[in-house]
Design a protein around this motif. Structure first.
Motif, mmCIF file in Angstrom:
data_model
loop_
_atom_site.group_PDB
_atom_site.id
_atom_site.type_symbol
_atom_site.label_atom_id
_atom_site.label_comp_id
_atom_site.label_asym_id
_atom_site.label_seq_id
_atom_site.Cartn_x
_atom_site.Cartn_y
_atom_site.Cartn_z
ATOM 1 N N ASP A 166 0.805 -1.226 0.000
ATOM 2 C CA ASP A 166 0.000 0.000 0.000
ATOM 3 C C ASP A 166 0.838 1.275 0.000
ATOM 4 N N GLY A 210 -1.998 -1.667 -4.813
ATOM 5 C CA GLY A 210 -1.978 -1.098 -3.469
ATOM 6 C C GLY A 210 -2.987 -1.647 -2.491
ATOM 7 N N ASP A 211 -3.772 -2.662 -2.871
ATOM 8 C CA ASP A 211 -4.724 -3.239 -1.922
ATOM 9 C C ASP A 211 -5.013 -4.692 -2.280
ATOM 10 N N MET A 262 -3.027 -4.413 4.876
ATOM 11 C CA MET A 262 -3.385 -3.636 3.687
ATOM 12 C C MET A 262 -4.695 -2.903 3.936
ATOM 13 N N PRO A 263 -4.999 -1.868 3.111
ATOM 14 C CA PRO A 263 -6.286 -1.174 3.231
ATOM 15 C C PRO A 263 -7.436 -2.142 2.957
#
Length: 214
Positions: free
Chosen positions: A8, A32-33, A55-56
């Motif tokens: 992320d 990123g996720d 992670m988000p």
């Protein structure tokens, strides 16, 4: 080897892309996720998915869960988890899936050493298991009593190095014993853990899982 990366932090992600390429990998996607990781694995079908644990959106176990879900959708995908912390429960969850493909768990500090990262990528992609020594130490520290109590101190050392994904030759060098002695220790470990020869099971992985479950 062909890699999909999930991280992320933009800065760290770009740094990892560069390190992976220097290690001889081809980065097919860097996301990123967790949801993007699953999509990328399904689309590109890489040899290995490299991911952070947290992670988000909640920064819980999304990265690990996404990697395992991606492997269920694309069987055989190796998974290398990178974490800032020794998180034993996550390592246990990851190793529980070891029979489905190569798995690894390294601390992020370890990736500053290009040779170790390259070696871990190769071994995990080849179907092996790679655990950071600090993860192994943490897992041993929290282990409850059980069948492993019958192992000798030397056999515990050998099993710990097996959990790191080391070959018999690497174990012999680290413990300064012959490969024949390593083979005898491993045979004794298998016998004490009641792991007979089998064409269907990987006894080294089963020995590590027995230790985790004790």
């Amino acid at each position: 080897m062909r890699v999909v990366l999930a991280e992320d932090s933009v800065l760290l992600r770009e740094g990892l892309v560069r390190l992976l390429e220097e290690a001889g990998a081809t980065v097919l996607a860097a996301v990123g996720d967790g949801e993007a990781l699953v999509r990328a694995v399904v689309e590109h079908r890489p040899d290995i998915a490299v991911t952070d644990v947290r992670m988000p959106p909640s920064f819980g176990t999304e990265g690990l869960r996404a990697a395992l879900e991606a492997r269920r959708l694309v069987p055989g995908t190796a998974v290398l988890v990178l974490s800032q912390y020794v998180e034993q429960s996550y390592a246990s969850d990851l190793l529980a899936e070891a029979g489905l493909g190569g798995v690894g768990y390294l601390l992020k500090d370890r990736i500053s050493k290009l040779e170790e990262l390259s070696d871990a990528l190769r071994r995990v992609t080849d179907g092996g298991t790679v655990l950071d020594p600090e993860v192994v130490a943490g897992l041993f520290a929290r282990r409850r009593s059980g069948p492993l109590d019958e192992l000798t101190p030397r056999e515990r050392e050998v099993l710990g190095l097996m959990a790191e994904g080391r070959t018999n030759r690497a174990i012999s060098k680290q413990l300064v014993i012959t490969e024949g002695a390593v083979e005898k220790h491993i045979s004794s470990i298998f016998a004490k853990l009641n792991l007979p020869p089998s064409d269907d099971d990987h006894r080294r992985v089963l020995a590590v899982l027995t230790w985790l479950q004790s």
